[in-house]
Structure formats: C-alpha cells, structure tokens
Design a protein around this motif. Structure first.
Motif, PDB file in Angstrom:
ATOM      1  N   GLU A  72      50.178  30.153  44.609  1.00 33.43           N
ATOM      2  CA  GLU A  72      50.647  29.031  43.803  1.00 33.43           C
ATOM      3  C   GLU A  72      51.093  29.529  42.445  1.00 33.43           C
ATOM      4  O   GLU A  72      50.692  30.601  41.994  1.00 33.43           O
ATOM      5  CB  GLU A  72      49.541  27.987  43.650  1.00 33.43           C
ATOM      6  N   ILE A  73      51.930  28.726  41.791  1.00 32.72           N
ATOM      7  CA  ILE A  73      52.462  29.079  40.481  1.00 32.72           C
ATOM      8  C   ILE A  73      52.061  28.006  39.484  1.00 32.72           C
ATOM      9  O   ILE A  73      52.207  26.815  39.740  1.00 32.72           O
ATOM     10  CB  ILE A  73      53.998  29.198  40.531  1.00 32.72           C
ATOM     11  N   ALA A  74      51.550  28.438  38.352  1.00 34.17           N
ATOM     12  CA  ALA A  74      51.256  27.548  37.230  1.00 34.17           C
ATOM     13  C   ALA A  74      51.937  28.127  35.991  1.00 34.17           C
ATOM     14  O   ALA A  74      52.254  29.321  35.936  1.00 34.17           O
ATOM     15  CB  ALA A  74      49.757  27.439  37.007  1.00 34.17           C
ATOM     16  N   SER A  75      52.176  27.286  35.017  1.00 30.02           N
ATOM     17  CA  SER A  75      52.861  27.766  33.813  1.00 30.02           C
ATOM     18  C   SER A  75      51.977  28.673  32.972  1.00 30.02           C
ATOM     19  O   SER A  75      52.360  29.783  32.645  1.00 30.02           O
ATOM     20  CB  SER A  75      53.325  26.591  32.961  1.00 30.02           C
ATOM     21  N   MET A  76      50.799  28.165  32.619  1.00 31.08           N
ATOM     22  CA  MET A  76      49.897  28.910  31.740  1.00 31.08           C
ATOM     23  C   MET A  76      48.468  28.793  32.245  1.00 31.08           C
ATOM     24  O   MET A  76      48.107  27.799  32.864  1.00 31.08           O
ATOM     25  CB  MET A  76      49.939  28.338  30.321  1.00 31.08           C
ATOM     26  N   PRO A  77      47.642  29.786  31.956  1.00 30.76           N
ATOM     27  CA  PRO A  77      46.221  29.659  32.314  1.00 30.76           C
ATOM     28  C   PRO A  77      45.560  28.617  31.417  1.00 30.76           C
ATOM     29  O   PRO A  77      46.006  28.377  30.292  1.00 30.76           O
ATOM     30  CB  PRO A  77      45.668  31.059  32.061  1.00 30.76           C
ATOM     31  N   PRO A  78      44.498  28.000  31.901  1.00 31.99           N
ATOM     32  CA  PRO A  78      43.835  26.986  31.075  1.00 31.99           C
ATOM     33  C   PRO A  78      43.235  27.563  29.797  1.00 31.99           C
ATOM     34  O   PRO A  78      43.156  26.884  28.786  1.00 31.99           O
ATOM     35  CB  PRO A  78      42.763  26.407  31.990  1.00 31.99           C
ATOM     36  N   GLU A  79      42.814  28.810  29.834  1.00 34.27           N
ATOM     37  CA  GLU A  79      42.246  29.444  28.643  1.00 34.27           C
ATOM     38  C   GLU A  79      42.328  30.958  28.802  1.00 34.27           C
ATOM     39  O   GLU A  79      42.474  31.484  29.897  1.00 34.27           O
ATOM     40  CB  GLU A  79      40.796  29.019  28.439  1.00 34.27           C
ATOM     41  N   SER A  80      42.244  31.650  27.682  1.00 36.88           N
ATOM     42  CA  SER A  80      42.240  33.113  27.743  1.00 36.88           C
ATOM     43  C   SER A  80      40.802  33.582  27.900  1.00 36.88           C
ATOM     44  O   SER A  80      39.853  32.861  27.613  1.00 36.88           O
ATOM     45  CB  SER A  80      42.880  33.705  26.494  1.00 36.88           C
ATOM     46  N   ASP A  81      40.646  34.804  28.359  1.00 38.03           N
ATOM     47  CA  ASP A  81      39.301  35.350  28.541  1.00 38.03           C
ATOM     48  C   ASP A  81      39.114  36.546  27.612  1.00 38.03           C
ATOM     49  O   ASP A  81      39.933  36.799  26.737  1.00 38.03           O
ATOM     50  CB  ASP A  81      39.057  35.710  30.013  1.00 38.03           C
ATOM     51  N   ALA A  82      38.048  37.285  27.807  1.00 36.50           N
ATOM     52  CA  ALA A  82      37.738  38.423  26.930  1.00 36.50           C
ATOM     53  C   ALA A  82      38.788  39.527  27.027  1.00 36.50           C
ATOM     54  O   ALA A  82      38.995  40.276  26.069  1.00 36.50           O
ATOM     55  CB  ALA A  82      36.361  38.977  27.271  1.00 36.50           C
ATOM     56  N   ASP A  83      39.464  39.613  28.178  1.00 36.17           N
ATOM     57  CA  ASP A  83      40.481  40.649  28.364  1.00 36.17           C
ATOM     58  C   ASP A  83      41.854  40.224  27.858  1.00 36.17           C
ATOM     59  O   ASP A  83      42.805  40.987  27.937  1.00 36.17           O
ATOM     60  CB  ASP A  83      40.586  41.014  29.847  1.00 36.17           C
ATOM     61  N   GLY A  84      41.996  39.012  27.381  1.00 41.61           N
ATOM     62  CA  GLY A  84      43.291  38.524  26.906  1.00 41.61           C
ATOM     63  C   GLY A  84      43.766  37.358  27.768  1.00 41.61           C
ATOM     64  O   GLY A  84      42.963  36.587  28.287  1.00 41.61           O
ATOM     65  N   ILE A  85      45.069  37.252  27.911  1.00 37.50           N
ATOM     66  CA  ILE A  85      45.651  36.162  28.694  1.00 37.50           C
ATOM     67  C   ILE A  85      45.805  36.628  30.140  1.00 37.50           C
ATOM     68  O   ILE A  85      46.508  37.606  30.410  1.00 37.50           O
ATOM     69  CB  ILE A  85      47.012  35.752  28.117  1.00 37.50           C
ATOM     70  N   PRO A  86      45.154  35.949  31.083  1.00 39.34           N
ATOM     71  CA  PRO A  86      45.247  36.396  32.485  1.00 39.34           C
ATOM     72  C   PRO A  86      46.625  36.117  33.072  1.00 39.34           C
ATOM     73  O   PRO A  86      47.304  35.167  32.688  1.00 39.34           O
ATOM     74  CB  PRO A  86      44.163  35.581  33.192  1.00 39.34           C
ATOM     75  N   ARG A  87      47.040  36.974  33.996  1.00 38.57           N
ATOM     76  CA  ARG A  87      48.321  36.807  34.694  1.00 38.57           C
ATOM     77  C   ARG A  87      48.144  36.029  35.990  1.00 38.57           C
ATOM     78  O   ARG A  87      49.077  35.474  36.506  1.00 38.57           O
ATOM     79  CB  ARG A  87      48.954  38.153  35.013  1.00 38.57           C
ATOM     80  N   TRP A  88      46.930  36.040  36.541  1.00 39.73           N
ATOM     81  CA  TRP A  88      46.647  35.322  37.780  1.00 39.73           C
ATOM     82  C   TRP A  88      45.178  34.921  37.815  1.00 39.73           C
ATOM     83  O   TRP A  88      44.369  35.409  37.046  1.00 39.73           O
ATOM     84  CB  TRP A  88      46.998  36.165  39.005  1.00 39.73           C
TER      85      TRP A  88
END
Length: 149
Positions: A72-88
């Motif tokens: 599935e494809i989404a525009s943006m993750p709901p939140e970033s994590d400790a590693d930064g912005i997730p790609r999937w």
C-alpha cells in the motif's frame, strides 16, 4: 457602399461600431474546437504507483511468502521515530507493507535526477521493505533481475 448581397454592411454605417465579441468578419465568436488543456496524464503519484506495483508483482511471483501481502501507498508516516522519518511500515499480522511516497521521493539521494533513477529508487525501497518483511537481504530477493547491471 453596397455589398454583393445588395445591402450595406453593418460596420459601414457612420458612427456604428462592431461589438468586441465579433471577429474581423462580423461573426459572433465560436467555441474552441478542442476542450481546454487537461492536466498531465501521468503524475508523480501515478509514476510512484506504477513503480511500486511492478516491483511488488515481480516479488510476488518470485516469493510465495509475499503472494498474500498487500503493498500500500501512503503520503507520509504518522510520526517519525528515533531513526528519523521512516520510508515504509511493516505489519506482519495484517500481512501489509505500507510505503510512504513523500519521504521516498524527497529524501532519497539520486546520483542522477531522471525518470529511470527515480524509478530505481522506488523499486529499491520496495525490495528493502519486502526484505525486511521476509527477514532477508534485499539482494537475495531478485538476483536475476539485476544480473545484467
């Protein structure tokens, strides 16, 4: 001045002016033959969707563990994590891999900015996400696909 039809032309009357909506022949303006220009037939989202779909179909045909997994494809993750912005995001319980379009497109580092390299970056992201889902190395998923490069 009399025209060939036997009457004086409208614009020949002293003091009379043609309305602006008429063209130089005195006719009322006509509508355009074609519709107004339409938007691009292939947008960035369409190109991203096609690249993800092609890579997912290849992986599903090569790996039986991925046949029931939805990509599935989404525009943006709901939140970033400790590693930064997730790609999937991987949801093994729901058998789903969600790819985030904007981080993949904008945060990837391409050595050449053209359609081929953008598509390769998207396909590489699909392969890395599927490899994480299967707990394998991404190069193990499709060695024949990259044999000639």
């Amino acid at each position: 001045m009399v025209s060939r039809r036997g009457r004086a032309p409208r614009h020949a009357t002293p003091g009379a002016r043609r309305p602006n909506r008429h063209d130089r022949h005195g006719r009322v303006g006509r509508s355009a033959v074609v519709r107004p220009p339409i938007g691009p037939l292939e947008t960035r989202f369409d190109r991203f969707d096609i690249a993800v779909g092609a890579a997912a179909e290849f992986l599903r045909s090569a790996w039986t563990d991925l046949r029931d997994v939805s990509f599935e494809i989404a525009s943006m993750p709901p939140e970033s994590d400790a590693d930064g912005i997730p790609r999937w995001h991987i949801d093994r319980d729901a058998r789903r891999i969600v790819l985030y379009r904007i981080p993949v497109e904008r945060l990837g580092h391409l050595h050449r900015d053209d359609d081929l390299h953008r598509r390769m970056a998207v396909e590489g992201t699909v392969f890395r996400a599927a490899a994480e889902y299967l707990d394998r190395d991404p190069w193990d998923l499709g060695p024949e696909r990259f044999r000639y490069f």
